[in-house]
Scaffold this motif. Structure first.
Motif, PDB file in Angstrom:
ATOM      1  N   SER A  66     -10.143  42.989  19.568  1.00 55.67           N
ATOM      2  CA  SER A  66      -9.333  43.463  18.444  1.00 55.67           C
ATOM      3  C   SER A  66      -9.955  42.917  17.171  1.00 55.67           C
ATOM      4  CB  SER A  66      -7.888  42.999  18.572  1.00 55.67           C
ATOM      5  OG  SER A  66      -7.124  43.434  17.469  1.00 55.67           O
ATOM      6  N   SER A  67     -10.228  43.792  16.224  1.00 59.26           N
ATOM      7  CA  SER A  67     -10.783  43.352  14.947  1.00 59.26           C
ATOM      8  C   SER A  67      -9.675  42.840  14.040  1.00 59.26           C
ATOM      9  CB  SER A  67     -11.527  44.505  14.256  1.00 59.26           C
ATOM     10  OG  SER A  67     -12.641  44.906  15.016  1.00 59.26           O
ATOM     11  N   LEU A  68     -10.031  41.856  13.227  1.00 62.11           N
ATOM     12  CA  LEU A  68      -9.125  41.306  12.217  1.00 62.11           C
ATOM     13  C   LEU A  68      -9.833  41.404  10.869  1.00 62.11           C
ATOM     14  CD1 LEU A  68      -8.050  38.068  14.100  1.00 62.11           C
ATOM     15  CD2 LEU A  68      -6.684  40.136  13.820  1.00 62.11           C
ATOM     16  N   PRO A  69      -9.088  41.350   9.780  1.00 64.83           N
ATOM     17  CA  PRO A  69      -9.765  41.307   8.482  1.00 64.83           C
ATOM     18  C   PRO A  69     -10.786  40.178   8.461  1.00 64.83           C
ATOM     19  CG  PRO A  69      -7.417  41.616   8.185  1.00 64.83           C
ATOM     20  CD  PRO A  69      -7.621  41.344   9.646  1.00 64.83           C
ATOM     21  N   VAL A  70     -12.007  40.478   8.038  1.00 65.05           N
ATOM     22  CA  VAL A  70     -13.073  39.475   8.048  1.00 65.05           C
ATOM     23  C   VAL A  70     -12.691  38.297   7.160  1.00 65.05           C
ATOM     24  CG1 VAL A  70     -15.498  39.043   7.544  1.00 65.05           C
ATOM     25  CG2 VAL A  70     -14.792  41.272   8.418  1.00 65.05           C
ATOM     26  N   GLN A  71     -12.916  37.098   7.683  1.00 63.61           N
ATOM     27  CA  GLN A  71     -12.573  35.888   6.931  1.00 63.61           C
ATOM     28  C   GLN A  71     -13.732  34.905   6.999  1.00 63.61           C
ATOM     29  OE1 GLN A  71      -9.213  33.756   8.405  1.00 63.61           O
ATOM     30  NE2 GLN A  71      -9.299  32.190   6.836  1.00 63.61           N
TER      31      GLN A  71
END
Length: 321
Positions: free
Chosen positions: A204-209
Motif C-alpha cells: 500500500s502506498s502512502l504519501p511520500v515522507q
C-alpha cells in the motif's frame, strides 16, 4: 558511589546509534514512555541520555518525572525532544540500558497527527487498537479519526482501546487517530496517537515522507575532508512497485555530477512494521569551495507522487584558540 556505577553501565550498554523505541507526541499533551522491560521484579532508573542526569520520581508540581518503568511528561514541551535512558537493574545484580527517543511536534492549527508515523498496523480483522493507550490508567477514548475526519456510522464500533470496522474494503486503508483523555491528580490531559491500517496483505502506498534531512538544513563540513549526505524516505507499506530515492546536485541527477568526486549508493528495506524505506547516500570525496555554493536535493517518489528537500553546506566554525 552508586551514581558513578550507573554512569559506567550507561556507557557500556548504550552505543550512540542504538534506539530501542521511539515516541512521537504533540506539544501540550500527556505522554507516557514505557521502558521495554518484562521483569516486574527489576528496578528501573531513568536518565537524560546526553547529560547522564537522573530523572527523579514525582514531586508536587513535577512536569517530567519517573515512576517505576514509566517516564511521564504532563504535559509535553518542545524542549522535551531528545533521548532518554532507562537503566534496568535485575535482582541478580545485572543491568541493561535501553535508549528511548522522544520527539515533540509543535501544535499547529488543523494538524491531526505528527508528520512522522511510528505505529504501523497490518491486519484483515477489522480491529484497530489505540497505540500507547494501555500505558495510561483510567483513560477514556473521546474520538477516532480516519485521515483526520471523525469516524461516524454504523460500520464502526468503539470499545476501548479498539475500534472495529464491519465489511472492510480498500477505502478503509489509511491513517487512524485515537484521541483520549487521561486524568492525573485532578488535572485532565489530552493524548492523541496515530497508526496505519491496511485491510489487505499487499503493498500500500502512502504519501511520500522524507524523514531526514529536513528541508533547508545547513550542514557543516570541513574543506578537504570527505563527507556523506544521507537521505531516508518512507514510501509505503511493503515493497513498492514504484520506489525512488535519489540525490540531485545543482538540479542535476547525482550520476551526472563529478564522477571521480561524487558517488551515490541507494538501498531499500522494510522496517519493523513492514514500512518500506529508501535511503540514498551521497559521498563527496573532497569538500571544495565550489561545494559550498551548490545545492543538494533529495528526491523521493512512489505511485502517489514525489517530494523533495534541499540542503546546503557551510564551513564548520573553528573553536577560538
Amino acid at each position: 558511589m552508586m551514581v558513578y556505577v550507573h554512569l559506567i553501565f550507561l556507557s557500556i550498554f548504550l552505543p550512540a546509534s542504538v534506539i530501542s523505541e521511539s515516541y512521537d507526541a504533540i506539544e501540550g499533551e500527556a505522554l507516557v514512555v514505557r521502558c521495554p522491560n518484562n521483569d516486574l521484579s527489576a528496578k528501573v532508573t531513568w536518565y537524560h541520555t546526553d547529560t547522564r542526569k537522573r530523572i527523579p520520581e514525582e514531586e508536587e508540581g513535577s512536569r517530567v518525572f519517573s515512576k517505576e518503568m514509566f517516564l511521564w511528561f504532563l504535559p509535553t514541551s518542545l524542549e522535551d525532544s531528545g533521548n532518554y535512558t532507562c537503566l534496568i537493574n535485575y535482582p541478580d545484580g545485572s543491568q541493561k540500558g535501553r535508549k528511548m527517543n522522544v520527539q515533540v511536534h509543535p501544535c499547529k492549527q488543523g494538524m491531526c497527527f505528527p508528520s512522522r508515523i511510528l505505529y504501523a498496523n497490518e491486519t484483515r480483522k477489522g480491529k484497530i487498537s489505540c497505540p500507547t493507550f494501555k500505558n495510561y490508567e483510567n483513560a477514556t477514548i473521546v474520538q477516532w479519526y480516519k485521515d483526520c475526519k471523525p469516524l461516524q456510522g454504523e460500520r464502526y464500533f468503539m470499545h476501548d482501546p479498539y475500534i472495529f470496522i464491519e465489511n472492510l474494503n480498500k477505502e478503509d486503508d489509511g491513517y487512524y487517530t485515537c484521541r483520549f483523555t487521561y486524568t492525573h491528580r485532578g488535572r485532565v490531559f489530552n493524548v492523541s496517537a496515530t497508526r496505519i491500517f491496511i485491510s489487505e496483505e499487499k503493498h500500500s502506498s502512502l504519501p511520500v515522507q522524507i524523514l531526514f534531512p529536513k528541508d533547508e538544513d545547513v550542514i557543516e563540513v570541513e574543506l578537504g575532508a570527505a563527507f556523506s549526505l544521507k537521505c531516508q524516505a518512507r514510501l509505503g507499506i511493503k515493497k513498492q512497485p514504484v520506489a525512488v530515492v535519489t540525490w540531485d546536485v545543482n538540479k542535476m541527477p547525482a550520476e551526472y555530477a563529478d564522477e571521480g568526486k561524487i558517488n551515490q549508493e541507494v538501498i531499500y528495506f522494510e522496517g519493523e512494521h513492514q514500512e518500506f524505506y529508501g535511503e540514498a547516500t551521497l559521498t563527496i570525496s573532497n569538500i571544495e569551495h565550489t561545494d559550498l555554493q551548490s545545492s543538494f536535493s533529495c528526491v523521493a517518489m512512489n505511485e502517489m507522487g514525489n517530494t523533495r528537500i534541499t540542503v546546503t553546506l557551510r564551513l564548520k566554525e573553528k573553536c577560538p584558540q
